[in-house]
Design an enzyme around this catalytic site. Structure first.
Site, mmCIF file in Angstrom:
data_model
loop_
_atom_site.group_PDB
_atom_site.id
_atom_site.type_symbol
_atom_site.label_atom_id
_atom_site.label_comp_id
_atom_site.label_asym_id
_atom_site.label_seq_id
_atom_site.Cartn_x
_atom_site.Cartn_y
_atom_site.Cartn_z
ATOM 1 N N GLY A 29 -2.327 -9.062 0.101
ATOM 2 C CA GLY A 29 -3.299 -8.572 1.200
ATOM 3 C C GLY A 29 -2.394 -9.037 2.506
ATOM 4 N N TYR A 30 -1.685 -8.474 3.205
ATOM 5 C CA TYR A 30 -0.806 -8.727 4.128
ATOM 6 C C TYR A 30 -1.350 -7.554 5.315
ATOM 7 C CZ TYR A 30 2.935 -11.676 2.746
ATOM 8 O OH TYR A 30 3.501 -13.066 2.302
ATOM 9 N N THR A 52 -1.520 -2.263 -2.680
ATOM 10 C CA THR A 52 -1.137 -1.460 -3.928
ATOM 11 C C THR A 52 -1.479 -2.066 -5.148
ATOM 12 O OG1 THR A 52 0.916 -0.924 -2.733
ATOM 13 C CG2 THR A 52 0.937 -0.871 -5.385
ATOM 14 N N GLU A 111 10.707 -9.935 -1.707
ATOM 15 C CA GLU A 111 10.167 -8.622 -1.585
ATOM 16 C C GLU A 111 11.407 -7.722 -1.226
ATOM 17 O OE1 GLU A 111 6.588 -7.793 0.401
ATOM 18 O OE2 GLU A 111 6.761 -5.598 0.140
ATOM 19 N N ASN A 125 12.037 0.650 7.533
ATOM 20 C CA ASN A 125 13.818 0.899 7.987
ATOM 21 C C ASN A 125 13.957 0.286 9.317
ATOM 22 O OD1 ASN A 125 13.925 1.191 5.052
ATOM 23 N ND2 ASN A 125 15.125 2.932 5.274
ATOM 24 N N GLU A 126 12.961 0.823 10.112
ATOM 25 C CA GLU A 126 13.321 0.558 11.712
ATOM 26 C C GLU A 126 13.221 -0.925 11.823
ATOM 27 O OE1 GLU A 126 11.078 2.978 10.794
ATOM 28 O OE2 GLU A 126 12.637 4.665 11.177
HETATM 29 C C1 LIG Z 1 2.512 3.554 -0.509
HETATM 30 C C2 LIG Z 1 2.296 1.991 0.272
HETATM 31 C C3 LIG Z 1 2.309 0.662 -0.344
HETATM 32 C C4 LIG Z 1 1.774 -0.234 0.385
HETATM 33 N N1 LIG Z 1 1.507 -1.682 -0.427
HETATM 34 C C5 LIG Z 1 1.448 -2.513 0.398
HETATM 35 C C6 LIG Z 1 0.705 -3.860 -0.262
HETATM 36 O O1 LIG Z 1 0.741 -3.700 -1.209
HETATM 37 N N2 LIG Z 1 0.211 -4.894 0.528
HETATM 38 C C7 LIG Z 1 0.462 -4.950 1.882
HETATM 39 O O2 LIG Z 1 -0.066 -5.766 2.709
HETATM 40 N N3 LIG Z 1 0.877 -3.646 2.544
HETATM 41 C C8 LIG Z 1 1.406 -2.668 1.898
HETATM 42 N N4 LIG Z 1 1.887 -1.615 2.429
HETATM 43 C C9 LIG Z 1 1.772 -1.504 3.994
HETATM 44 C C10 LIG Z 1 2.964 -1.716 4.620
HETATM 45 O O3 LIG Z 1 3.870 -2.602 4.483
HETATM 46 C C11 LIG Z 1 2.962 -1.152 6.107
HETATM 47 O O4 LIG Z 1 2.914 0.358 5.648
HETATM 48 C C12 LIG Z 1 4.334 -1.038 6.727
HETATM 49 O O5 LIG Z 1 4.382 -2.523 7.051
HETATM 50 C C13 LIG Z 1 4.421 -0.298 8.150
HETATM 51 O O6 LIG Z 1 3.106 -0.485 8.894
HETATM 52 P P1 LIG Z 1 2.408 0.698 9.390
HETATM 53 O O7 LIG Z 1 2.054 1.621 8.264
HETATM 54 O O8 LIG Z 1 1.095 0.221 9.951
HETATM 55 O O9 LIG Z 1 3.261 1.478 10.258
HETATM 56 P P2 LIG Z 1 3.552 0.922 11.729
HETATM 57 O O10 LIG Z 1 3.896 -0.470 11.939
HETATM 58 O O11 LIG Z 1 2.414 1.735 12.669
HETATM 59 O O12 LIG Z 1 4.874 1.860 12.306
HETATM 60 C C14 LIG Z 1 4.709 3.201 12.380
HETATM 61 C C15 LIG Z 1 6.265 3.672 12.780
HETATM 62 O O13 LIG Z 1 6.912 2.878 14.048
HETATM 63 C C16 LIG Z 1 7.865 2.165 13.601
HETATM 64 N N5 LIG Z 1 8.143 0.866 14.399
HETATM 65 C C17 LIG Z 1 6.862 -0.033 14.417
HETATM 66 N N6 LIG Z 1 7.549 -0.969 15.278
HETATM 67 C C18 LIG Z 1 8.740 -0.952 15.629
HETATM 68 C C19 LIG Z 1 9.615 -1.085 16.470
HETATM 69 N N7 LIG Z 1 9.419 -2.420 16.980
HETATM 70 N N8 LIG Z 1 10.996 -0.622 16.597
HETATM 71 C C20 LIG Z 1 10.994 0.513 15.963
HETATM 72 N N9 LIG Z 1 10.165 1.123 15.144
HETATM 73 C C21 LIG Z 1 9.234 0.488 15.060
HETATM 74 C C22 LIG Z 1 7.692 1.893 12.285
HETATM 75 O O14 LIG Z 1 8.935 1.727 11.549
HETATM 76 C C23 LIG Z 1 7.322 3.344 11.679
HETATM 77 O O15 LIG Z 1 8.211 4.345 11.558
HETATM 78 C C24 LIG Z 1 2.070 -0.429 1.638
HETATM 79 C C25 LIG Z 1 2.253 0.809 2.435
HETATM 80 C C26 LIG Z 1 2.504 2.031 1.656
HETATM 81 C C27 LIG Z 1 2.910 3.419 2.373
#
Ligand SMILES: Cc1cc2nc3c(=O)[nH]c(=O)nc-3n(C[C@H](O)[C@H](O)[C@H](O)COP(=O)(O)OP(=O)(O)OC[C@H]3O[C@@H](n4cnc5c(N)ncnc54)[C@H](O)[C@@H]3O)c2cc1C
Ligand SMILES: Cc1cc2nc3c(=O)[nH]c(=O)nc-3n(C[C@H](O)[C@H](O)[C@H](O)COP(=O)(O)OP(=O)(O)OC[C@H]3O[C@@H](n4cnc5c(N)ncnc54)[C@H](O)[C@@H]3O)c2cc1C
Lengths: 365, 399
Positions: free
Chosen positions: B127-128, B161, B244, B383-384
């Site tokens: 739960g992050y 997840t 991770e 990856n960003e």
């Molecule tokens: C299938 C799946 C399973 C997951 N499982 C878990 C889980 O079990 N537990 C959990 O806690 N989380 C989980 N996650 C969450 C995951 O960690 C987040 O989706 C991830 O951290 C990205 O956050 P966001 O989706 O809010 O995208 P955002 O943070 O809104 O990012 C959107 C875009 O902006 C880019 N971006 C954001 N900030 C910057 C920056 N400073 N510089 C350049 N680019 C930037 C990102 O790279 C991305 O391309 C899961 C996600 C998915 C899709």
């Protein structure tokens, strides 16, 4: 030169865009995607009423358009809205094959929206080769197996290609038959598609049909040229939606206290997407504008467009998802469906590599 | 330097192979090979098989019941597991939470929770993330307020997840809203059966139910479920993330995926020849194979160095970026390889008429997997974000 649409085409585009914006929301489409038939009869009837099907046919064929740019305008709008109804397979491909074979009455019925068609041509091992047909015809009976036949379950008639003579990859010897949906020996096994709509595996076991033409390859060659161009236009529309959604998202989604579009790592990639969109639009214009040129010129432009759209489409679909983050991965969000349509378009009428090779071969010819 | 395996390593590889051959149930490996879901029961069964062999926790120290393998052994195991289509080990308890408990948890927490991870008593989820806190994790808002010997938790987590299977969730919660973001976060273990918790499914674009939203409404959590010190959670969270990320390199998965691509491409015909003989396709395959060979070695270099000197830092980010690019490219090749058969949705769809298909079982799921694995470059720190870390550390500047 003039890159503006004619008045009629502009009107068609406007009315189609307005209709789809008002009536074909993501929620509506998601409902259609989950429905058993995979399409909405209402949407079909209303779009036929709007003239969407008529625009795909020339006046001689009973329509009011039929040129490359008419077809491109229609399919770009269908693509922009992610429409899953079978305008490509039933109306354009099915209808234009029948038109080429002089089946005027059926074409009229189809333009009116009252008829569904499916073209059963590809086979399990033919991949993207148009001349590869194993299904045989012998004493008027069709035997064989057709793969991923779009709209087969909804179709009133199937148009089936079969080999009357020659080896399995020969261009000569391919005939086309009209087969009724309830013909004896016809088996249709349907399934849903990842990007919406339905297809089927079709087996023919001594099926009787009506001969449409013995020159099937030539007819298919012409119609598939139209269809490939239309697919490029449709994908262009979908790419435009993906680009717009991403652009909007970059401006609204905030992380680290500011819109993510202000991160140069994303802004430059957005710029690249916009550059590729311009390239893609020009490639579609080249394909549409060269449809009536000699076959080689026509096909070179079509292969160029399909290859370019394949590459630009992959970039735009993948980058749109990536820049949205997790939200783009959810089924109910508009982009998920649009991205799947862009990507799956590469699996129709020859993929990026197929058209690269065809372009090389045509250039050398 | 010596790139060949030692005699002991070869013997270990034989042992792993024999184990996979004898102990990995065929119906399980078939499912994985065909891209099907294993389900909760299947996962638990595989964990139990590994646990009874003492191989469930390769990265744990022996004193906690782990195998304490070195980097090469772990690499060998991962490669063999993937090659035999063994299920992926669900990482949340074993390789994310456990290292945190082992380093920062109390003796009581270690004694209670670690054995339960091994014997399968608990299924953990992470739960992050929150709707407003993705990449910017430190902006998370879920609140935990101390009330006697409990915390009262309110807020929402998302993208959880396999949360639908879990009975426990480790959470980052805000315990002090008045300090710098990173300094007011705590690391809390929460029982999913506590009143006030609601789990709602999120369906992904390939139709799978893999992630969830989790809502907390006045949820009471005993204070002994706080890991380490209050407001120090960010340190533990970052420690967990490096673990991770190393697992995300996925060399074994890529190798197995590449084998599948080649198998399909040898069977598929294109223009009268096997697709594998098509120069354009063959070039794409060769390119990714070359990248993968180098990455496998990078992976070994980095984990051996890390084994000598603590958790990997920026190198983990490098592995994540390259590893995900390679895996996604392989997924792309697989969908291209099956041609028009990439379009059907779900493998069951064409079952029953499978004799004449090229290989419907392998064709069925490849496009869905391609879409599903777009997640690889998004989660665990996108990856960003990883590139930002690499640039900051290596160039001393920042983004
Ligand atoms: C299938 C799946 C399973 C997951 N499982 C878990 C889980 O079990 N537990 C959990 O806690 N989380 C989980 N996650 C969450 C995951 O960690 C987040 O989706 C991830 O951290 C990205 O956050 P966001 O989706 O809010 O995208 P955002 O943070 O809104 O990012 C959107 C875009 O902006 C880019 N971006 C954001 N900030 C910057 C920056 N400073 N510089 C350049 N680019 C930037 C990102 O790279 C991305 O391309 C899961 C996600 C998915 C899709
Ligand atoms: C062959 C040649 C002919 C030229 N002819 C002329 C001429 O006729 N008249 C004339 O006036 N000038 C001319 N120029 C100069 C040219 O306009 C400059 O080279 C150019 O503006 C880049 O400046 P710079 O070389 O100082 O690179 P810098 O400005 O130092 O840039 C170095 C790198 O940093 C990148 N960069 C800089 N700022 C940013 C930013 N904000 N975001 C992201 N990246 C950034 C650049 O893109 C580049 O990759 C010529 C240059 C060349 C090479």
């Amino acid at each position: 030169m003039n890159f503006d649409l004619t008045e009629e085409r502009q009107m068609l585009q406007d009315s189609l865009r307005r209709y789809l914006r008002d009536k074909y929301s993501t929620a509506t489409r998601n409902q259609i995607l989950e429905s058993a038939g995979g399409m909405s009869a209402d949407v079909w009837a209303q779009l036929a009423e709007l003239g969407v099907i008529g625009a795909l046919f020339t006046e001689e064929q009973g329509g009011f358009g039929g040129a490359g740019f008419d077809i491109a305008v229609v399919f770009e709008e269908l693509g922009r809205a992610g429409v899953v109804e079978p305008f490509m397979d039933s109306a354009l491909i099915g209808g234009r094959v029948l038109a080429a074979c002089g089946k005027t009455e059926l074409v009229e019925e189809m333009i009116g929206g009252g008829l569904q068609l499916a073209v059963a041509h590809g086979e399990p091992t033919s991949r993207y080769d148009l001349s590869h047909v194993r299904t045989s015809v012998d004493g008027g009976k069709l035997n064989g197996r057709k793969a991923v036949v779009m709209n087969a379950e909804n179709a009133d008639h199937l148009i089936v290609s079969a080999r009357a003579s020659g080896d399995e990859a020969d261009e000569a010897g391919i005939s086309l038959y009209l087969v009724a949906k309830d013909a004896a020996g016809l088996n249709i096994q349907g399934y849903p598609l990842l990007a919406g709509g339905r297809a089927a595996e079709v087996t023919l076991d001594g099926v009787e049909g009506e001969l449409l033409t013995e020159d099937g390859f030539a007819v298919l060659g012409d119609v598939m040229a139209l269809a490939t161009m239309a697919q490029c236009a449709e994908t262009l529309g979908a790419m435009d939606t993906a680009t717009r959604l991403t652009n909007d998202y970059l401006g609204t989604r905030k992380q680290f206290g500011r819109p993510i579009g202000t991160f140069q790592a994303l802004a430059h990639r957005m710029a690249d997407m916009l550059i590729e969109m311009e390239q893609a639009r020009s490639a579609v214009i080249n394909a549409a504008g060269n449809l009536n040129e000699d076959t080689r010129t026509r096909d070179m432009n079509i292969s160029a467009a399909k290859n370019l759209l394949g590459r630009a489409g992959r970039l735009i679909a993948e980058e749109s998802i990536q820049m949205h983050g997790g939200i783009a991965m959810t089924q109910e969000y508009e982009l998920a469906h649009i991205a799947k349509r862009i990507t799956m378009a590469d699996h129709r009428f020859g993929d990026t590599d197929h058209h690269l090779e065809r372009f090389i071969a045509l250039s050398a010819a | 330097m010596d790139l060949s395996y030692t005699d002991e390593e070869l013997a270990f590889r034989d042992e792993v192979r024999a184990f996979m051959r004898d102990e990995l149930p065929k119906e399980m490996s078939d499912k994985i090979r065909l891209g099907d879901e294993l389900g909760k029961e299947g996962q638990e069964k595989w964990h139990a098989i590994l646990n009874s062999k003492g191989w469930l926790a390769p990265n744990w120290p022996k004193k906690f019941g782990g195998a304490e393998w070195n980097a090469v052994q772990r690499h060998i195991f991962e490669e063999e597991a993937a090659a035999h289509h063994a299920p992926r080990i669900v990482p949340f308890g074993l390789s994310m939470l456990a290292p945190v408990l082992q380093k920062f948890g109390s003796k009581e927490q270690q004694d209670y929770w670690l054995p339960r991870i091994l014997d399968g008593s608990d299924w953990w989820c992470q739960g992050y993330s929150e709707p407003g806190a993705g990449s910017d994790l430190a902006s998370l808002k879920t609140r935990a307020v101390r009330d006697g010997d409990h915390y009262i938790v309110n807020g929402q987590k998302t993208w959880t997840t396999l949360g639908q299977h879990a009975n426990m969730i480790f959470c980052l919660v805000r315990t002090d809203p008045d300090v710098k973001q990173q300094e007011g976060i705590s690391f809390l273990l929460i029982d999913m059966n506590t009143p006030g918790i609601e789990v709602r499914p999120i369906i992904l674009l390939d139709g799978t139910h893999e992630v969830n939203e989790v809502f907390f409404d006045d949820v009471k959590v005993p204070v002994e479920n706080l890991v380490g010190e209050e407001n120090k959670g960010w340190t533990y969270a970052k420690y967990l993330l490096t673990h991770e990320r190393t697992n995300i390199a996925g060399v074994g998965f890529s190798q197995a995926g590449l084998n599948t691509v080649k198998r399909i491409a040898r069977a598929e015909m294109a223009g009268g020849k096997p697709l594998m003989a098509n120069p354009h396709f063959a070039a794409r395959v060769a390119q990714v194979e070359i990248d993968l060979k180098a990455m496998a070695t990078s992976n070994l270099r980095i984990i051996s160095a890390a084994a000598a000197g603590g958790a990997p830092g920026v190198e983990a980010s490098m592995l994540k970026v390259k590893g995900t690019i390679i895996r996604q490219e392989i997924n792309d090749l697989a969908r291209r390889a099956v041609g028009p058969y990439a379009m059907p949705f779900a493998s069951e769809a064409i079952e029953g008429s499978n004799e004449a298909l090229p290989d419907p079982h392998e064709a069925g799921p490849v496009a869905a997997q391609y879409f599903n694995n777009r997640k690889l470059s998004i989660f665990g720190g996108s990856n960003e974000i990883q590139r930002g870390i690499i640039a900051k550390v290596m160039m001393g500047g920042g983004q």
